[in-house]
Design a protein around this motif. Structure first.
Motif, PDB file in Angstrom:
ATOM      1  N   PHE A   1       0.822  -1.130   0.174  1.00 17.54           N
ATOM      2  CA  PHE A   1      -0.038   0.020   0.025  1.00 17.54           C
ATOM      3  C   PHE A   1       0.895   1.341   0.100  1.00 17.54           C
ATOM      4  CE2 PHE A   1      -2.643   3.411   1.470  1.00 17.54           C
ATOM      5  CZ  PHE A   1      -3.843   3.337   1.110  1.00 17.54           C
ATOM      6  N   GLU A   2       0.835   1.959  -1.166  1.00 18.64           N
ATOM      7  CA  GLU A   2       1.745   2.931  -1.309  1.00 18.64           C
ATOM      8  C   GLU A   2       1.266   4.522  -0.699  1.00 18.64           C
ATOM      9  OE1 GLU A   2       3.372   3.325  -5.480  1.00 18.64           O
ATOM     10  OE2 GLU A   2       1.642   1.741  -5.622  1.00 18.64           O
ATOM     11  N   ASP A   3       2.288   5.025   0.105  1.00 21.76           N
ATOM     12  CA  ASP A   3       1.917   6.375   0.375  1.00 21.76           C
ATOM     13  C   ASP A   3       2.860   7.332  -0.407  1.00 21.76           C
ATOM     14  OD1 ASP A   3       2.189   8.954   1.587  1.00 21.76           O
ATOM     15  OD2 ASP A   3       2.544   8.292   3.746  1.00 21.76           O
ATOM     16  N   ALA A   4       1.773   7.902  -1.420  1.00 25.01           N
ATOM     17  CA  ALA A   4       2.280   8.571  -2.615  1.00 25.01           C
ATOM     18  C   ALA A   4       2.091  10.174  -2.117  1.00 25.01           C
ATOM     19  CB  ALA A   4       1.752   8.176  -3.829  1.00 25.01           C
ATOM     20  N   ALA A   5       1.713  10.573  -1.070  1.00 24.89           N
ATOM     21  CA  ALA A   5       1.507  11.739  -0.765  1.00 24.89           C
ATOM     22  C   ALA A   5       2.406  12.967  -1.421  1.00 24.89           C
ATOM     23  CB  ALA A   5       1.130  12.176   0.781  1.00 24.89           C
ATOM     24  N   GLN A   6       3.462  12.880  -1.587  1.00 23.80           N
ATOM     25  CA  GLN A   6       4.624  13.659  -2.098  1.00 23.80           C
ATOM     26  C   GLN A   6       4.897  13.291  -3.545  1.00 23.80           C
ATOM     27  OE1 GLN A   6       7.882  13.842   0.607  1.00 23.80           O
ATOM     28  NE2 GLN A   6       6.496  14.778   2.203  1.00 23.80           N
ATOM     29  N   ALA A   7       4.410  12.282  -4.142  1.00 25.57           N
ATOM     30  CA  ALA A   7       4.845  11.830  -5.408  1.00 25.57           C
ATOM     31  C   ALA A   7       3.774  12.012  -6.703  1.00 25.57           C
ATOM     32  CB  ALA A   7       5.661  10.543  -4.883  1.00 25.57           C
ATOM     33  N   HIS A   8       3.090  12.827  -6.745  1.00 22.47           N
ATOM     34  CA  HIS A   8       2.016  12.867  -7.842  1.00 22.47           C
ATOM     35  C   HIS A   8       2.775  12.681  -9.186  1.00 22.47           C
ATOM     36  CE1 HIS A   8       0.810  15.166  -4.468  1.00 22.47           C
ATOM     37  NE2 HIS A   8      -0.482  14.931  -4.534  1.00 22.47           N
ATOM     38  N   LEU A   9       2.330  11.584  -9.908  1.00 24.00           N
ATOM     39  CA  LEU A   9       2.971  11.433 -11.336  1.00 24.00           C
ATOM     40  C   LEU A   9       4.379  11.055 -11.194  1.00 24.00           C
ATOM     41  CD1 LEU A   9       0.817  13.813 -13.511  1.00 24.00           C
ATOM     42  CD2 LEU A   9       0.122  11.609 -12.609  1.00 24.00           C
ATOM     43  N   ALA A  10       4.960  10.701 -10.109  1.00 23.41           N
ATOM     44  CA  ALA A  10       6.313  10.374 -10.115  1.00 23.41           C
ATOM     45  C   ALA A  10       6.182   8.971 -10.790  1.00 23.41           C
ATOM     46  CB  ALA A  10       6.807  10.089  -8.748  1.00 23.41           C
ATOM     47  N   GLN A  11       7.660   8.581 -11.464  1.00 25.04           N
ATOM     48  CA  GLN A  11       7.889   7.245 -12.191  1.00 25.04           C
ATOM     49  C   GLN A  11       9.159   6.701 -11.775  1.00 25.04           C
ATOM     50  OE1 GLN A  11       7.219   7.785 -16.520  1.00 25.04           O
ATOM     51  NE2 GLN A  11       6.322   9.693 -16.179  1.00 25.04           N
ATOM     52  N   ARG A  12       9.311   5.459 -12.102  1.00 20.27           N
ATOM     53  CA  ARG A  12      10.508   4.633 -11.633  1.00 20.27           C
ATOM     54  C   ARG A  12      10.430   3.133 -12.338  1.00 20.27           C
ATOM     55  NH1 ARG A  12      14.139   4.159  -6.214  1.00 20.27           N
ATOM     56  NH2 ARG A  12      15.759   2.925  -7.090  1.00 20.27           N
TER      57      ARG A  12
ATOM     58  N   PHE B   1      -3.461  16.151  -1.296  1.00 18.69           N
ATOM     59  CA  PHE B   1      -3.927  17.362  -2.020  1.00 18.69           C
ATOM     60  C   PHE B   1      -3.417  18.720  -1.256  1.00 18.69           C
ATOM     61  CE2 PHE B   1      -6.403  14.388  -4.520  1.00 18.69           C
ATOM     62  CZ  PHE B   1      -5.411  14.087  -5.387  1.00 18.69           C
ATOM     63  N   TYR B   2      -2.953  18.518  -0.185  1.00 18.24           N
ATOM     64  CA  TYR B   2      -2.537  19.851   0.695  1.00 18.24           C
ATOM     65  C   TYR B   2      -2.148  20.915  -0.174  1.00 18.24           C
ATOM     66  CZ  TYR B   2      -0.553  22.100   4.687  1.00 18.24           C
ATOM     67  OH  TYR B   2      -0.453  23.075   5.619  1.00 18.24           O
ATOM     68  N   PRO B   3      -2.260  22.004   0.326  1.00 17.48           N
ATOM     69  CA  PRO B   3      -1.969  23.199  -0.865  1.00 17.48           C
ATOM     70  C   PRO B   3      -0.417  22.994  -1.134  1.00 17.48           C
ATOM     71  CG  PRO B   3      -3.328  23.934   0.819  1.00 17.48           C
ATOM     72  CD  PRO B   3      -3.128  22.737   1.171  1.00 17.48           C
ATOM     73  N   SER B   4       0.653  22.770  -0.625  1.00 19.84           N
ATOM     74  CA  SER B   4       1.823  22.719  -0.724  1.00 19.84           C
ATOM     75  C   SER B   4       2.440  21.508  -1.698  1.00 19.84           C
ATOM     76  CB  SER B   4       2.792  22.926   0.358  1.00 19.84           C
ATOM     77  OG  SER B   4       2.713  21.548   1.237  1.00 19.84           O
ATOM     78  N   LYS B   5       1.504  20.508  -1.894  1.00 18.64           N
ATOM     79  CA  LYS B   5       1.913  19.380  -2.731  1.00 18.64           C
ATOM     80  C   LYS B   5       2.085  19.761  -4.184  1.00 18.64           C
ATOM     81  CE  LYS B   5       1.328  16.505   0.862  1.00 18.64           C
ATOM     82  NZ  LYS B   5       2.463  16.114   1.601  1.00 18.64           N
TER      83      LYS B   5
ATOM     84  N   ALA C   1      -4.544  21.598  -3.599  1.00 18.03           N
ATOM     85  CA  ALA C   1      -5.884  22.294  -3.613  1.00 18.03           C
ATOM     86  C   ALA C   1      -5.960  23.341  -3.088  1.00 18.03           C
ATOM     87  CB  ALA C   1      -6.873  21.312  -3.075  1.00 18.03           C
ATOM     88  N   PHE C   2      -7.004  24.111  -2.835  1.00 16.36           N
ATOM     89  CA  PHE C   2      -7.178  25.506  -2.064  1.00 16.36           C
ATOM     90  C   PHE C   2      -7.480  25.130  -0.560  1.00 16.36           C
ATOM     91  CE2 PHE C   2      -7.996  28.681  -5.725  1.00 16.36           C
ATOM     92  CZ  PHE C   2      -6.945  28.313  -6.314  1.00 16.36           C
ATOM     93  N   GLY C   3      -7.162  24.164  -0.044  1.00 18.22           N
ATOM     94  CA  GLY C   3      -7.809  23.666   1.054  1.00 18.22           C
ATOM     95  C   GLY C   3      -7.089  22.217   1.362  1.00 18.22           C
ATOM     96  N   ASN C   4      -7.664  21.114   2.085  1.00 17.78           N
ATOM     97  CA  ASN C   4      -7.228  19.835   2.305  1.00 17.78           C
ATOM     98  C   ASN C   4      -7.898  18.886   1.238  1.00 17.78           C
ATOM     99  OD1 ASN C   4      -5.466  19.575   4.593  1.00 17.78           O
ATOM    100  ND2 ASN C   4      -6.948  20.018   5.956  1.00 17.78           N
ATOM    101  N   GLY C   5      -7.369  17.958   1.294  1.00 18.89           N
ATOM    102  CA  GLY C   5      -8.164  16.962   0.114  1.00 18.89           C
ATOM    103  C   GLY C   5      -7.053  15.813   0.197  1.00 18.89           C
ATOM    104  N   GLY C   6      -7.537  14.641  -0.183  1.00 16.27           N
ATOM    105  CA  GLY C   6      -6.977  13.516  -0.754  1.00 16.27           C
ATOM    106  C   GLY C   6      -7.615  12.506  -1.624  1.00 16.27           C
ATOM    107  N   MET C   7      -6.790  11.333  -1.832  1.00 18.48           N
ATOM    108  CA  MET C   7      -7.382  10.341  -2.758  1.00 18.48           C
ATOM    109  C   MET C   7      -6.655   8.905  -2.474  1.00 18.48           C
ATOM    110  SD  MET C   7      -8.147  10.677  -6.856  1.00 18.48           S
ATOM    111  CE  MET C   7      -9.313  11.903  -6.818  1.00 18.48           C
ATOM    112  N   LEU C   8      -7.765   8.193  -2.712  1.00 20.84           N
ATOM    113  CA  LEU C   8      -7.295   6.646  -2.711  1.00 20.84           C
ATOM    114  C   LEU C   8      -7.269   6.099  -3.965  1.00 20.84           C
ATOM    115  CD1 LEU C   8      -8.515   3.718  -2.910  1.00 20.84           C
ATOM    116  CD2 LEU C   8      -6.623   3.751  -1.330  1.00 20.84           C
ATOM    117  N   ILE C   9      -6.179   5.689  -4.766  1.00 20.25           N
ATOM    118  CA  ILE C   9      -6.423   5.121  -6.087  1.00 20.25           C
ATOM    119  C   ILE C   9      -5.960   3.652  -6.301  1.00 20.25           C
ATOM    120  CG2 ILE C   9      -5.558   7.377  -7.220  1.00 20.25           C
ATOM    121  CD1 ILE C   9      -2.878   6.049  -7.939  1.00 20.25           C
ATOM    122  N   THR C  10      -6.514   3.056  -7.180  1.00 20.29           N
ATOM    123  CA  THR C  10      -6.473   1.459  -7.137  1.00 20.29           C
ATOM    124  C   THR C  10      -6.751   0.950  -8.343  1.00 20.29           C
ATOM    125  OG1 THR C  10      -6.969  -0.693  -6.070  1.00 20.29           O
ATOM    126  CG2 THR C  10      -8.645   1.123  -6.119  1.00 20.29           C
TER     127      THR C  10
END
Length: 350
Positions: free
Chosen positions: A133-144, A160-164, A168-177
């Motif tokens: 189960f990946e924590d990719a909170a800092q790795a949007h569209l990263a590849q390897r 999707f914390y604003p500094s990522k 976003a313009f506030g808090n947010g997140g997503m589960l992908i699978t």
């Protein structure tokens, strides 16, 4: 935003459904489920993957505390593992030694925007019969190694914390699978445990990515690849400038993903060869108008709130060392090469 207001579908609306599909596709998987935060994406995602009370989940010691919180909220026990000092990523050799009969999953954190080796992870999980189960909170569209962040394991969590990189313009997140059952269960869990209105099959919670935030993220998503490329290019300029100093006082974290590293953060180590402490370096750079950060100053096992996990000082020496040495330098899409040169020049004076 105006379109969302006009429709009035602020919760689980059209923009959310569209963004879920678009982000999942961009990440190389079939399903996306928007939730209120990256932390909830971990907690609900682990539950949906079958993690239950009494299970153990392997987690790096040098991550943001949300990773640990997500595991605990899922009812499981986080088992911390030390990291590689050169990349700050979880050390899979040490992870293997931490496995017990209760271990059900490994939760690799793609820290700073660099993925943990997908091939090594897949081999590790197969050898030990574990869920990834990946924590990719800092790795949007990263590849390897031909994999996208979030496409390696059973599921993955994004913030999707604003500094990522995609904020976003506030808090947010997503589960992908790519597992339909996992996606459907998170859809239920995020909405009071209800697969349909007023019919509650599970003890869920209220954790939904607002349609307004989804609409904003939907507009930003097409720009993300270019922004990531600009971050990677800026990091290459940093690397070249810092390596030319040849004094080994300030050492960049090693990039093993090449162009696939999306550099949410550009992190260096102020090591023992420096005549200044990290705090003195920070103060010196601040006087020059250069803001820096520390991500993160205290490893998870030394956080007062998590003494109950049973760890103590000295248990994870690499993570502890990094927390004393790491420094995040200015990094954002479009940072000018002359600004990077200025930062490097000031660092050469320490």
């Amino acid at each position: 935003m105006a379109a969302v207001v006009q429709r009035g579908d602020f919760i689980l609306g059209k923009s959310l459904k569209e963004f879920e599909a678009e982000f999942a596709q961009a990440s190389g998987v079939n399903y996306g489920v928007g939730v209120a935060s990256g932390t909830d994406a971990i907690a609900l995602g682990l539950q949906a993957c079958g993690i239950i009370e009494g299970d153990e989940v392997l987690v790096p010691a040098n991550t943001f505390i949300a990773t640990v919180i997500g595991v605990i909220q899922a009812g499981a026990t986080p088992i911390l593992v030390d990291c590689d000092r050169h990349t700050a990523l979880i050390d899979l050799n040490l992870a293997a030694k931490a496995i017990t009969p209760k271990t059900r999953a490994i939760l690799p954190v793609h820290l700073y925007g660099q993925m943990v080796s997908p091939k090594a992870l897949l081999d590790f999980a197969q050898a030990h019969n574990l869920i990834i189960f990946e924590d990719a909170a800092q790795a949007h569209l990263a590849q390897r190694e031909g994999y996208m962040a979030g496409s390696v394991g059973m599921a993955a969590a994004f913030s999707f914390y604003p500094s990522k990189n995609l904020g976003a313009f506030g808090n947010g997140g997503m589960l992908i699978t790519s597992d339909q059952e996992v996606a459907q269960r998170v859809q239920t869990l995020r909405n009071y445990g209800a697969p349909k209105k007023y019919y509650h099959t599970e003890v869920g919670k209220n954790s939904r990515l607002d349609s307004l935030q989804a609409a904003i993220l939907q507009v930003k998503l097409p720009h993300l690849s270019q922004w990531n490329q600009l971050r990677n290019q800026a990091a290459q300029i940093y690397d070249q400038g810092l390596k030319s100093g040849r004094d080994n006082k300030v050492v960049p974290m090693t990039n093993l993903a090449q162009e696939g590293h999306v550099y949410h953060l550009y992190v260096v180590r102020i090591n023992e060869a420096s005549s200044m402490t990290r705090e003195q370096v920070q103060d010196f750079l601040k006087e020059k108008g250069i803001q820096t950060g520390i991500h993160y100053p205290i490893p998870c096992h030394l956080q007062p709130a998590y003494k109950s996990l049973g760890y103590q000082l000295g248990d994870f020496p690499q993570a502890e060392m990094l927390c004393e040495q790491i420094l995040s330098l200015p990094m954002y899409p479009g940072i000018k090469s002359e600004d990077i040169a200025w930062v490097v020049e000031q660092i050469s004076l320490i």
